[in-house]
Motif scaffolding. Structure first.
Motif: not given
Length: 298
Positions: A161, A184, A186, A217
Motif C-alpha cells: 500500500k 493500491t 493513493d 487501483q
C-alpha cells in the motif's frame, strides 16, 4: 572523526561513544561524521543522532548488525550512508533535511520507516535509489517530502500500500518500479499544496509504476498536468486509475500492457492522447472522450 572498530573517537573528547549494548549516540557538538568513519563496524546495533549533524557518504556502510536508527532535527544523511546494512529493521526520521542517493539501498530487513516533520522541513528530499530494494517494507506513508528522487523505492517488493500526503513537489522517474506486491496507490493529495502556490509546478516522472504487476487501483495527483510516459507500463492487474480533471495529456505507453484495465482516467479537460497510450489494454472496450480532446495519435 576517526573510529577504530568499537572505539569511536571524536574531536570533542567524548571517547568511546558506542556503549556495551551497542548503542551510539552522536552528540550535537559533532558537526559531521566523516566519510567511511564507521563503515563495517560490527559492534553497532542502535544509532541516535542529535540536531544538525551531517552523516557523510559511506559513513555507516556495511554495519551489518545495525538494527535501528533515530535521526533528529535537520540531520543530513549522505549518499550510501547506510547502504547494505542488511540487519537494519527500523528507521525513525524526525525533521530530517536530506536522505542522499542510495542511502538505505539494499537494506533488505528494513520494515519500519517513519518521518515526522514540521513546517521548516517540508523541503526535505529523498535522493535517487535511497530505499531501492528495501524488500521488507510493507506500507509507505509519504509525508513532508518535497522531492522524491528517481528509483527511490524501486524494487521494494514487499510494499502492498502506498499513500502520499500533501507537500510533495516531485516524484522522479521509475520511483516505484517493480513494487510487485503493491495493490493500491493513493497519490491524490500529492502536490496539492505545491500547485496552490503561485508559479509552483508539480513534477511527475516517467515509468513511475512500471512493472507493478499487483497494482489494481491507482489514484494520481489531482494537480497532475499529464499522465507521463510509461507510468503504468506492464501493470497487468491494474483495473482502475484516476486523476484530476485538469490533466491535459495521456502520454506514450502510459498504460501499455495494462491487460486488466477497464476504468481509465477520462479528465474533463483532456487535450491529447499519445500513440500507444493504451496499447495492449485488451479489456478496455470503450473510452469516453470529452469535447476538449484535440489530438489523438495512432
Amino acid at each position: 572523526y576517526c573510529p577504530p572498530q568499537n572505539k569511536i573517537e571524536s574531536r570533542d573528547g567524548n571517547g568511546e561513544l558506542i556503549n556495551p549494548a551497542g548503542t551510539l549516540i552522536l552528540p550535537s557538538t559533532l558537526g559531521s561524521v566523516a566519510q567511511n568513519a564507521v563503515n563495517n563496524n560490527l559492534y553497532l546495533k542502535d544509532l541516535v543522532t542529535s540536531s544538525v549533524i551531517k552523516l557523510n557518504a559511506n559513513s555507516f556502510i556495511g554495519c551489518n548488525n545495525l538494527e535501528t536508527i533515530t535521526a533528529q532535527e535537520y540531520v543530513t544523511i549522505g549518499d550510501m550512508a547506510f547502504m547494505d546494512c542488511v540487519a537494519l529493521k527500523e528507521v525513525h526520521l524526525l525533521n530530517v533535511a536530506i536522505v542522499g542517493a542510495n542511502a538505505f539501498k539494499n537494506c533488505s530487513s528494513l520494515s519500519v520507516l517513519d518521518h515526522t516533520y514540521n513546517e521548516g522541513t517540508k523541503g526535505s528530499t529523498i535522493g535517487t535509489s535511497a530505499f531501492e530494494n528495501c524488500t521488507s517494507l510493507t506500507e509507505l506513508m509519504l509525508c513532508g517530502w518535497a522531492n522524491i528522487g528517481a528509483s527511490a523505492f524501486k524494487g521494494c517488493t514487499g510494499v502492498t500500500k502506498l499513500v502520499a500526503v500533501d507537500g510533495i513537489g516531485t516524484i522522479g522517474n521509475n520511483c516505484f518500479e517493480g513494487c510487485t506486491a503493491m495493490e493500491t496507490a493513493d497519490l491524490s493529495n500529492a502536490g496539492k499544496n505545491v500547485v496552490a502556490k503561485a508559479g509552483a509546478k508539480f513534477t511527475f516522472g516517467s515509468y513511475v509504476f512500471k512493472d507493478c504487476s499487483g497494482l489494481t487501483q491507482a489514484d494520481l495527483p489531482t494537480g497532475l498536468l499529464g499522465v507521463s510516459t510509461g507510468t503504468f507500463q506492464n501493470c497487468t492487474s491494474l483495473e482502475t486509475a484516476t486523476t484530476g480533471e485538469n490533466t491535459g495529456s495521456i502520454c506514450n505507453l502510459a498504460f501499455d500492457n495494462c491487460i486488466s484495465l477497464v476504468n481509465p482516467p477520462s479528465p474533463r479537460f483532456l487535450v491529447r492522447i499519445d500513440e500507444n497510450a493504451f496499447r495492449g489494454c485488451v479489456k478496455l472496450n470503450e473510452y469516453k472522450l470529452t469535447r476538449s480532446v484535440l489530438i489523438i495519435h495512432d
